[in-house]
Design a protein around this motif. Structure first.
Motif, PDB file in Angstrom:
ATOM      1  N   LEU A   1      -4.077  14.563  -3.922  1.00 32.28           N
ATOM      2  CA  LEU A   1      -3.305  14.183  -2.702  1.00 32.28           C
ATOM      3  C   LEU A   1      -3.256  12.675  -3.153  1.00 32.28           C
ATOM      4  N   ALA A   2      -4.757  11.977  -4.144  1.00 35.30           N
ATOM      5  CA  ALA A   2      -4.114  10.964  -4.749  1.00 35.30           C
ATOM      6  C   ALA A   2      -3.584  10.724  -5.812  1.00 35.30           C
TER       7      ALA A   2
ATOM      8  N   MET B   1       0.632  -1.391  -0.025  1.00 30.33           N
ATOM      9  CA  MET B   1       0.094   0.007   0.087  1.00 30.33           C
ATOM     10  C   MET B   1       1.287   0.926  -0.149  1.00 30.33           C
ATOM     11  N   ARG B   2       0.547   2.709  -0.991  1.00 27.95           N
ATOM     12  CA  ARG B   2       1.418   3.286  -0.888  1.00 27.95           C
ATOM     13  C   ARG B   2       0.593   4.935  -0.251  1.00 27.95           C
ATOM     14  N   LEU B   3       0.978   5.742   0.749  1.00 23.83           N
ATOM     15  CA  LEU B   3      -0.216   6.974   0.873  1.00 23.83           C
ATOM     16  C   LEU B   3       1.002   7.646  -0.026  1.00 23.83           C
ATOM     17  N   HIS B   4      -0.076   8.547  -0.312  1.00 26.82           N
ATOM     18  CA  HIS B   4      -0.019   9.499  -1.279  1.00 26.82           C
ATOM     19  C   HIS B   4       0.101  10.995  -0.951  1.00 26.82           C
ATOM     20  N   THR B   5       1.199  11.850  -0.329  1.00 29.43           N
ATOM     21  CA  THR B   5       1.178  13.174   0.239  1.00 29.43           C
ATOM     22  C   THR B   5       1.507  13.912  -0.672  1.00 29.43           C
ATOM     23  N   LEU B   6       2.209  15.332  -0.084  1.00 26.89           N
ATOM     24  CA  LEU B   6       2.307  16.744  -0.677  1.00 26.89           C
ATOM     25  C   LEU B   6       3.120  17.242   0.404  1.00 26.89           C
TER      26      LEU B   6
ATOM     27  N   GLU C   1       5.800   3.549   0.028  1.00 26.15           N
ATOM     28  CA  GLU C   1       5.150   2.442   0.442  1.00 26.15           C
ATOM     29  C   GLU C   1       4.817   2.005   2.011  1.00 26.15           C
ATOM     30  N   VAL C   2       3.975   1.701   2.843  1.00 22.11           N
ATOM     31  CA  VAL C   2       3.314   1.700   4.258  1.00 22.11           C
ATOM     32  C   VAL C   2       2.691   0.511   4.158  1.00 22.11           C
ATOM     33  N   THR C   3       2.996  -0.293   5.421  1.00 22.09           N
ATOM     34  CA  THR C   3       2.004  -0.792   6.245  1.00 22.09           C
ATOM     35  C   THR C   3       1.084   0.031   7.143  1.00 22.09           C
ATOM     36  N   ALA C   4       0.223   0.594   6.642  1.00 21.24           N
ATOM     37  CA  ALA C   4      -1.475   1.173   6.992  1.00 21.24           C
ATOM     38  C   ALA C   4      -1.573   0.377   8.035  1.00 21.24           C
ATOM     39  N   ARG C   5      -1.854   1.128   9.851  1.00 22.42           N
ATOM     40  CA  ARG C   5      -2.673   0.897  10.718  1.00 22.42           C
ATOM     41  C   ARG C   5      -3.121   1.891  10.841  1.00 22.42           C
TER      42      ARG C   5
ATOM     43  N   GLU D   1      -3.502   1.078  -2.919  1.00 20.45           N
ATOM     44  CA  GLU D   1      -3.908  -0.323  -2.978  1.00 20.45           C
ATOM     45  C   GLU D   1      -4.066  -0.486  -4.095  1.00 20.45           C
ATOM     46  N   GLY D   2      -2.747  -0.360  -5.383  1.00 24.71           N
ATOM     47  CA  GLY D   2      -2.381  -0.384  -6.746  1.00 24.71           C
ATOM     48  C   GLY D   2      -2.939   1.366  -7.517  1.00 24.71           C
ATOM     49  N   ASN D   3      -4.438   0.877  -7.902  1.00 21.64           N
ATOM     50  CA  ASN D   3      -5.041   2.068  -8.045  1.00 21.64           C
ATOM     51  C   ASN D   3      -6.070   2.450  -7.531  1.00 21.64           C
ATOM     52  N   GLN D   4      -6.620   1.690  -6.360  1.00 17.03           N
ATOM     53  CA  GLN D   4      -7.580   1.774  -5.817  1.00 17.03           C
ATOM     54  C   GLN D   4      -7.924   3.042  -4.371  1.00 17.03           C
ATOM     55  N   VAL D   5      -9.107   3.585  -3.633  1.00 21.21           N
ATOM     56  CA  VAL D   5      -8.109   4.592  -2.547  1.00 21.21           C
ATOM     57  C   VAL D   5      -8.803   3.195  -1.231  1.00 21.21           C
ATOM     58  N   ALA D   6      -7.675   3.110   0.330  1.00 20.25           N
ATOM     59  CA  ALA D   6      -7.702   2.163   0.272  1.00 20.25           C
ATOM     60  C   ALA D   6      -8.066   3.368   1.754  1.00 20.25           C
ATOM     61  N   GLY D   7      -8.371   4.500   1.920  1.00 18.92           N
ATOM     62  CA  GLY D   7      -7.807   4.975   2.835  1.00 18.92           C
ATOM     63  C   GLY D   7      -7.505   6.623   2.806  1.00 18.92           C
ATOM     64  N   VAL D   8      -7.439   7.110   4.152  1.00 27.96           N
ATOM     65  CA  VAL D   8      -7.177   8.644   4.015  1.00 27.96           C
ATOM     66  C   VAL D   8      -6.656   9.123   5.648  1.00 27.96           C
ATOM     67  N   ARG D   9      -5.309  10.301   5.502  1.00 33.86           N
ATOM     68  CA  ARG D   9      -4.978  10.772   6.799  1.00 33.86           C
ATOM     69  C   ARG D   9      -5.459  11.763   6.951  1.00 33.86           C
ATOM     70  N   LEU D  10      -6.096  12.042   7.940  1.00 35.17           N
ATOM     71  CA  LEU D  10      -6.314  13.224   8.276  1.00 35.17           C
ATOM     72  C   LEU D  10      -5.489  14.069   9.194  1.00 35.17           C
TER      73      LEU D  10
END
Length: 193
Positions: A175-176, A1-6, A15-19, A140-149
């Motif tokens: 961001l995405a 899974m990837r975290l996209h940010t600015l 690349e991250v392991t999301a919790r 996750e690939g091109n699919q949204v899996a979550g959001v960081r707030l």
């Protein structure tokens, strides 16, 4: 899974392991006219939904923006129910107005509209975070899996299957890494869709 940010205004992906702290079916970022209406409608359908707004209340220009004669689109649907509730609130005498007459179904003090929409969202079972904004999108690939707030309670990672960007400047879409129309043809200024 990837975290996209600015970072310093430039897109970055890690690349991250999301919790995830919370899990939703849908997260709506930006609770202006479109986002607040989507939030209420989804919650009423039994969808587990989180609304995120960087201001202190929902409604955007037609709410906290105090544009009282805000156009809410064509007749019908949820906007008419919101307007009827605003009418009831105004009739209670709790709010006064010096606005011009002529658009009674659309013209209310912003605070009345904000309070009506918030009550509707909470009664329908939506979760809402104010003074909070998206700082990253998990893919996750091109699919949204979550959001960081980021908000008053610190950082929060929310899993979701669908992310709705209701912001005025495509904050979550940027961001995405979504492709955006970068410039208006008329003057080259930034314009997002």
């Amino acid at each position: 899974m990837r975290l996209h940010t600015l970072i310093e205004g430039k897109p970055r992906a890690f690349e991250v392991t999301a919790r995830f702290d919370r899990t939703y079916d849908v997260v709506v970022v930006g609770l202006g006219t479109a986002g607040a209406t989507a939030l209420i409608g989804l919650a009423r359908q039994g969808v587990r939904v989180l609304g995120v707004e960087r201001a202190t209340g929902m409604g955007g220009q037609g709410g906290l923006g105090c544009v009282w004669d805000y156009f809410y689109g064509l007749r019908g649907g949820l906007q008419e129910e919101i307007s009827r509730e605003c009418d009831r609130m105004m009739a209670s005498g709790r709010y006064t107005t010096t606005q011009r007459p002529g658009l009674p179904e659309q013209s209310f003090p912003g605070l009345a509209r904000t309070q009506v929409m918030e009550r509707m969202a909470l009664e329908a079972g939506a979760d809402v975070l104010y003074e909070t904004q998206a700082t990253g999108v998990y893919l996750e690939g091109n699919q949204v899996a979550g959001v960081r707030l980021a908000g008053p309670e610190g950082m929060l990672d929310a899993a979701c299957r669908i992310l709705i960007d209701g912001t005025g400047e495509a904050d979550a879409a940027v961001l995405a890494g979504c492709e955006l129309l970068p410039n208006r043809l008329s003057d080259g200024a930034t314009q997002y869709y």
